[in-house]
Design a protein around this motif. Structure first.
Motif, PDB file in Angstrom:
ATOM      1  N   ILE A   1      -5.244 -12.354   2.536  1.00 51.07           N
ATOM      2  CA  ILE A   1      -4.006 -12.937   2.813  1.00 51.07           C
ATOM      3  C   ILE A   1      -3.259 -13.441   1.514  1.00 51.07           C
ATOM      4  N   LYS A   2      -3.976 -14.149   0.746  1.00 49.34           N
ATOM      5  CA  LYS A   2      -3.736 -14.768  -0.471  1.00 49.34           C
ATOM      6  C   LYS A   2      -3.317 -13.846  -1.673  1.00 49.34           C
ATOM      7  N   ARG A   3      -4.138 -12.696  -1.499  1.00 44.94           N
ATOM      8  CA  ARG A   3      -3.894 -11.678  -2.674  1.00 44.94           C
ATOM      9  C   ARG A   3      -3.437 -10.307  -1.871  1.00 44.94           C
ATOM     10  N   MET A   4      -2.426 -10.306  -0.820  1.00 47.57           N
ATOM     11  CA  MET A   4      -2.203  -9.274  -0.193  1.00 47.57           C
ATOM     12  C   MET A   4      -1.535  -8.191  -0.971  1.00 47.57           C
ATOM     13  N   LYS A   5      -0.749  -8.455  -1.898  1.00 48.92           N
ATOM     14  CA  LYS A   5      -0.090  -7.536  -2.788  1.00 48.92           C
ATOM     15  C   LYS A   5      -1.339  -6.715  -3.551  1.00 48.92           C
ATOM     16  N   GLU A   6      -1.997  -7.607  -4.086  1.00 46.76           N
ATOM     17  CA  GLU A   6      -3.153  -6.962  -5.080  1.00 46.76           C
ATOM     18  C   GLU A   6      -4.078  -6.214  -4.234  1.00 46.76           C
ATOM     19  N   ALA A   7      -4.365  -6.611  -2.889  1.00 44.48           N
ATOM     20  CA  ALA A   7      -5.345  -5.929  -1.932  1.00 44.48           C
ATOM     21  C   ALA A   7      -4.753  -4.728  -1.622  1.00 44.48           C
ATOM     22  N   VAL A   8      -3.537  -4.669  -1.430  1.00 44.30           N
ATOM     23  CA  VAL A   8      -3.079  -3.438  -0.892  1.00 44.30           C
ATOM     24  C   VAL A   8      -3.139  -2.430  -1.981  1.00 44.30           C
ATOM     25  N   ALA A   9      -2.785  -2.765  -3.231  1.00 47.00           N
ATOM     26  CA  ALA A   9      -2.373  -1.970  -4.350  1.00 47.00           C
ATOM     27  C   ALA A   9      -4.095  -1.239  -4.584  1.00 47.00           C
ATOM     28  N   LEU A  10      -4.990  -2.159  -4.264  1.00 51.16           N
ATOM     29  CA  LEU A  10      -6.387  -1.687  -4.709  1.00 51.16           C
ATOM     30  C   LEU A  10      -7.100  -0.889  -3.582  1.00 51.16           C
ATOM     31  N   LEU A  11      -6.752  -1.224  -2.312  1.00 54.43           N
ATOM     32  CA  LEU A  11      -7.422  -0.788  -1.124  1.00 54.43           C
ATOM     33  C   LEU A  11      -6.728   0.521  -0.580  1.00 54.43           C
ATOM     34  N   VAL A  12      -5.713   0.589  -0.618  1.00 54.25           N
ATOM     35  CA  VAL A  12      -4.684   1.739   0.029  1.00 54.25           C
ATOM     36  C   VAL A  12      -5.595   2.935  -0.762  1.00 54.25           C
ATOM     37  N   PRO A  13      -5.171   3.214  -1.992  1.00 55.30           N
ATOM     38  CA  PRO A  13      -5.858   4.349  -2.703  1.00 55.30           C
ATOM     39  C   PRO A  13      -7.227   4.871  -2.538  1.00 55.30           C
ATOM     40  N   ILE A  14      -8.047   3.469  -2.677  1.00 54.68           N
ATOM     41  CA  ILE A  14      -9.380   3.833  -2.455  1.00 54.68           C
ATOM     42  C   ILE A  14      -9.690   4.408  -1.062  1.00 54.68           C
ATOM     43  N   LEU A  15      -9.227   3.820   0.040  1.00 54.90           N
ATOM     44  CA  LEU A  15      -9.246   4.381   1.479  1.00 54.90           C
ATOM     45  C   LEU A  15      -8.644   5.596   1.454  1.00 54.90           C
ATOM     46  N   VAL A  16      -7.633   5.884   0.752  1.00 54.90           N
ATOM     47  CA  VAL A  16      -7.258   7.245   0.804  1.00 54.90           C
ATOM     48  C   VAL A  16      -8.499   8.323   0.390  1.00 54.90           C
ATOM     49  N   GLY A  17      -8.706   7.898  -0.799  1.00 57.64           N
ATOM     50  CA  GLY A  17      -9.683   8.698  -1.541  1.00 57.64           C
ATOM     51  C   GLY A  17     -11.099   8.779  -0.540  1.00 57.64           C
ATOM     52  N   MET A  18     -11.419   7.682  -0.084  1.00 54.88           N
ATOM     53  CA  MET A  18     -12.648   7.885   0.947  1.00 54.88           C
ATOM     54  C   MET A  18     -12.423   8.603   2.151  1.00 54.88           C
ATOM     55  N   LEU A  19     -11.233   8.627   2.737  1.00 45.71           N
ATOM     56  CA  LEU A  19     -10.642   9.651   3.778  1.00 45.71           C
ATOM     57  C   LEU A  19     -10.709  10.944   3.423  1.00 45.71           C
ATOM     58  N   LEU A  20      -9.998  11.120   2.414  1.00 44.07           N
ATOM     59  CA  LEU A  20      -9.995  12.779   1.722  1.00 44.07           C
ATOM     60  C   LEU A  20     -11.430  13.260   1.837  1.00 44.07           C
ATOM     61  N   SER A  21     -12.421  12.664   0.907  1.00 46.96           N
ATOM     62  CA  SER A  21     -13.673  12.888   0.617  1.00 46.96           C
ATOM     63  C   SER A  21     -14.292  13.242   1.838  1.00 46.96           C
ATOM     64  N   ILE A  22     -14.416  12.386   2.743  1.00 50.14           N
ATOM     65  CA  ILE A  22     -15.213  12.484   4.019  1.00 50.14           C
ATOM     66  C   ILE A  22     -14.530  13.816   4.676  1.00 50.14           C
ATOM     67  N   ALA A  23     -13.506  13.933   4.790  1.00 45.60           N
ATOM     68  CA  ALA A  23     -12.872  15.293   5.722  1.00 45.60           C
ATOM     69  C   ALA A  23     -12.720  16.365   4.876  1.00 45.60           C
ATOM     70  N   ILE A  24     -12.840  16.498   3.490  1.00 48.36           N
ATOM     71  CA  ILE A  24     -12.891  17.612   2.710  1.00 48.36           C
ATOM     72  C   ILE A  24     -14.357  17.995   2.234  1.00 48.36           C
ATOM     73  N   PHE A  25     -15.113  17.012   1.725  1.00 49.26           N
ATOM     74  CA  PHE A  25     -16.390  17.128   0.837  1.00 49.26           C
ATOM     75  C   PHE A  25     -17.722  16.759   1.466  1.00 49.26           C
ATOM     76  N   ALA A  26     -17.527  15.923   2.396  1.00 45.68           N
ATOM     77  CA  ALA A  26     -18.610  15.620   3.181  1.00 45.68           C
ATOM     78  C   ALA A  26     -19.419  16.581   3.583  1.00 45.68           C
ATOM     79  N   LYS A  27     -18.756  17.726   4.469  1.00 48.56           N
ATOM     80  CA  LYS A  27     -19.487  18.746   5.007  1.00 48.56           C
ATOM     81  C   LYS A  27     -19.946  19.550   3.912  1.00 48.56           C
ATOM     82  N   ILE A  28     -19.476  19.864   2.835  1.00 47.40           N
ATOM     83  CA  ILE A  28     -19.797  20.604   1.725  1.00 47.40           C
ATOM     84  C   ILE A  28     -20.919  20.361   0.923  1.00 47.40           C
ATOM     85  N   PHE A  29     -20.916  18.893   0.738  1.00 43.46           N
ATOM     86  CA  PHE A  29     -22.286  18.263   0.302  1.00 43.46           C
ATOM     87  C   PHE A  29     -23.649  18.222   1.310  1.00 43.46           C
TER      88      PHE A  29
END
Length: 285
Positions: free
Chosen positions: A46-74
């Motif tokens: 809550i206190k660091r919402m702007k910083e949190a969103v800037a860090l967490l959103v791309p990381i979550l996007v990357g995690m979801l992409l990798s799970i959807a695209i690469f997890a099965k390949i690995f």
């Protein structure tokens, strides 16, 4: 934009690590130099919402992409066909992060509590790997109040082990008998999403919703605990993390299933280890 793309790439590595038994997503976070930042924004969202969103959103996007695209390949191609090379690549990613975390304790006198913390957590990770057999079992996921509570609890445990460096969340889920269940359900959801089969997607929610709520609860709770430990006992905590990270390559090799090892496998494995080390070093910079 450059940092945004780098965080997506970091998220992709973390996402793949979290679905591969023996590999720790928390270790990847440390290796890429974002562990402290993640703990900080998770515990003060809550206190660091702007910083949190800037860090967490791309990381979550990357995690979801990798799970959807690469997890099965690995899990279905690279690990079964090239186990040594794939595992050495992940070991390289892990080792590439050690200089970053060692920098946290460099210059400080090593005392008995730090040594005990290092050895205790080193032995714990190797011990988990030694008993981490039998991942073929699948848990009962028929809809009932009991199973909803179980899935919530498994989500908390999975999140805790995903956040703690050196401990493989997927390995713990294999021991609990929920690894195949969760992976199959995620794959079923992705397949249903591709054809927009709403009924099939809703069927997966019976598993994914209680598990997901448990994961979020576990991440926040463990992040709070780690933040407390880093504030009160920083050197002991960092040496415990170093012990967890140092044990990870041994845990990966112990869990590795391989029939024969030839010169080509060793040579290409060493190259991939160096590649993984370089990638981790650059992403952790």
């Amino acid at each position: 934009m450059k940092e945004f793309i780098a965080n997506i790439l970091r998220g992709m590595v973390i996402g793949i690590a979290n679905v591969i038994p023996g590999v720790s997503g928390g270790t990847m976070m440390v290796s890429m130099g974002i562990y402290d930042k993640l703990i900080l924004v998770l515990t003060h969202f809550i206190k660091r919402m702007k910083e949190a969103v800037a860090l967490l959103v791309p990381i979550l996007v990357g995690m979801l992409l990798s799970i959807a695209i690469f997890a099965k390949i690995f899990s279905e191609i690279l690990f079964p066909r090239f186990p040594l090379q794939t595992n050495l690549f992940f070991i390289g990613l892990i080792l590439g992060g050690l200089p970053v975390i060692y920098g946290k304790v460099r210059g400080n006198t090593i005392r008995i509590p730090q040594i005990i913390a290092f050895l205790l957590f080193f032995v714990m990770v190797v011990g988990f790997a030694c008993v981490g057999e039998g991942g073929g079992s699948s848990a009962d996921i028929s809809f009932s109040a009991g199973n909803v509570v179980k899935l919530f609890g498994v989500g908390i445990i999975a999140a805790a082990t995903m956040v703690i460096p050196g401990v493989s969340g997927s390995m713990i889920m294999m021991i609990l008998g929920y690894y195949n269940t969760i992976i199959d359900t995620i794959n079923n959801f992705i397949n249903a999403l591709k054809v927009f089969d709403i009924a099939a997607m809703l069927d997966t929610f019976v598993v994914l919703v209680p598990f997901g709520i448990g994961v979020l609860t576990g991440i926040v709770a463990v992040a709070k605990l780690i933040e407390f430990m880093l504030k009160k006992y920083p050197l002991v905590t960092y040496w415990a993390i170093i012990g967890l990270i140092a044990a990870s390559p041994f845990a990966i090799l112990i869990m590795m299933e391989i029939a024969t090892i030839g010169v080509v496998e060793i040579a290409t494995g060493i190259v991939l280890l160096a590649v993984g080390f370089f990638i981790s070093l650059k992403l952790g910079a």
